[in-house]
Design a protein around this motif. Sequence first.
Motif, PDB file in Angstrom:
ATOM      1  N   HIS A  30      77.668  28.460 -50.510  1.00 38.92           N
ATOM      2  CA  HIS A  30      78.364  27.625 -49.512  1.00 38.92           C
ATOM      3  C   HIS A  30      79.665  28.317 -49.084  1.00 38.92           C
ATOM      4  N   HIS A  59      87.954  28.595 -50.417  1.00 38.04           N
ATOM      5  CA  HIS A  59      88.406  27.200 -50.247  1.00 38.04           C
ATOM      6  C   HIS A  59      87.962  26.244 -51.358  1.00 38.04           C
ATOM      7  N   ASP A 136      83.835  24.346 -42.876  1.00 44.01           N
ATOM      8  CA  ASP A 136      83.307  23.694 -44.076  1.00 44.01           C
ATOM      9  C   ASP A 136      82.274  22.622 -43.714  1.00 44.01           C
ATOM     10  N   ARG A 142      74.684  23.098 -44.033  1.00 49.92           N
ATOM     11  CA  ARG A 142      74.929  21.646 -43.962  1.00 49.92           C
ATOM     12  C   ARG A 142      73.791  20.957 -43.228  1.00 49.92           C
TER      13      ARG A 142
HETATM   14 FE    FE Z   1      83.468  23.369 -48.997  1.00 53.58          FE
END
Ligand code: FE
Length: 196
Positions: A30, A59, A136, A142
């Motif tokens: 990810h 992140h 993100d 996603r």
């Molecule tokens: Fe994330």
Amino acid sequence: FTYQENIVPYSRAELAQKVAANLSESRFQHCLRVEETAIKLAELNHADVERAAIAGLVHDYAKQLPDEVFIEAIHEAGFDPELLQYGNAIWHGVVGAYFIERDLGIHDETILNAVRRHTIGAPEMTVIDQILFVADFIEPGRDFPGVVQARETAFADLAAGVRFEILNTLTFLIEGQKKIYPKTIDTYNAWVPTQA
Ligand code: FE
Ligand code: GDP
Ligand code: FE
Ligand code: FE
């Protein structure tokens, strides 16, 4: 992708290895997809590609640290004690930046602020903040109702992508009767309503 500046005391490969060592394989993948998406958004928006890429890669570095580690850091490092009423979802960004600075030697405030704001946003967000926040949410792995529209919106207009994400996330949290962190509401109020 090769780093041109000395923002991080590591090469891209060394930094990726340090992030991978702290995360499951799927969470690391990810992070790689957020890095790639952040690079695209930075190029489209004439932003700092290297800072966007680093922010994307690191992140979620703290995402899999145990709660006790976050709780100790909140007590020891002068964080708002109100954070103790929330959990990993809020901590891994706001407090995660502290671990990223400590463990990964990243002292760049543009990157650290983007990490701090990547989950809850902020009323005022820099372009790098917006890029990480959106990357993100829309990275190619996603899959949620609305992700196609989220991608179209964000690639056409970054700030519109931020607004779309805030509204979508807050709606989802309220539908799930989740506890809303007050700063998430401040973000909503600053970005979404068109009138009082
Ligand atoms: Fe994330
Ligand atoms: P991830 O770390 O890549 O999974 O993504 P994020 O860091 O953006 O979000 C982590 C989780 O925090 C998501 O499930 C969000 O819906 C959730 N989240 C965002 N704001 C809030 C909030 O105010 N309260 C709660 N309880 N969860 C939130
Ligand atoms: Fe996250
Ligand atoms: Fe996010």
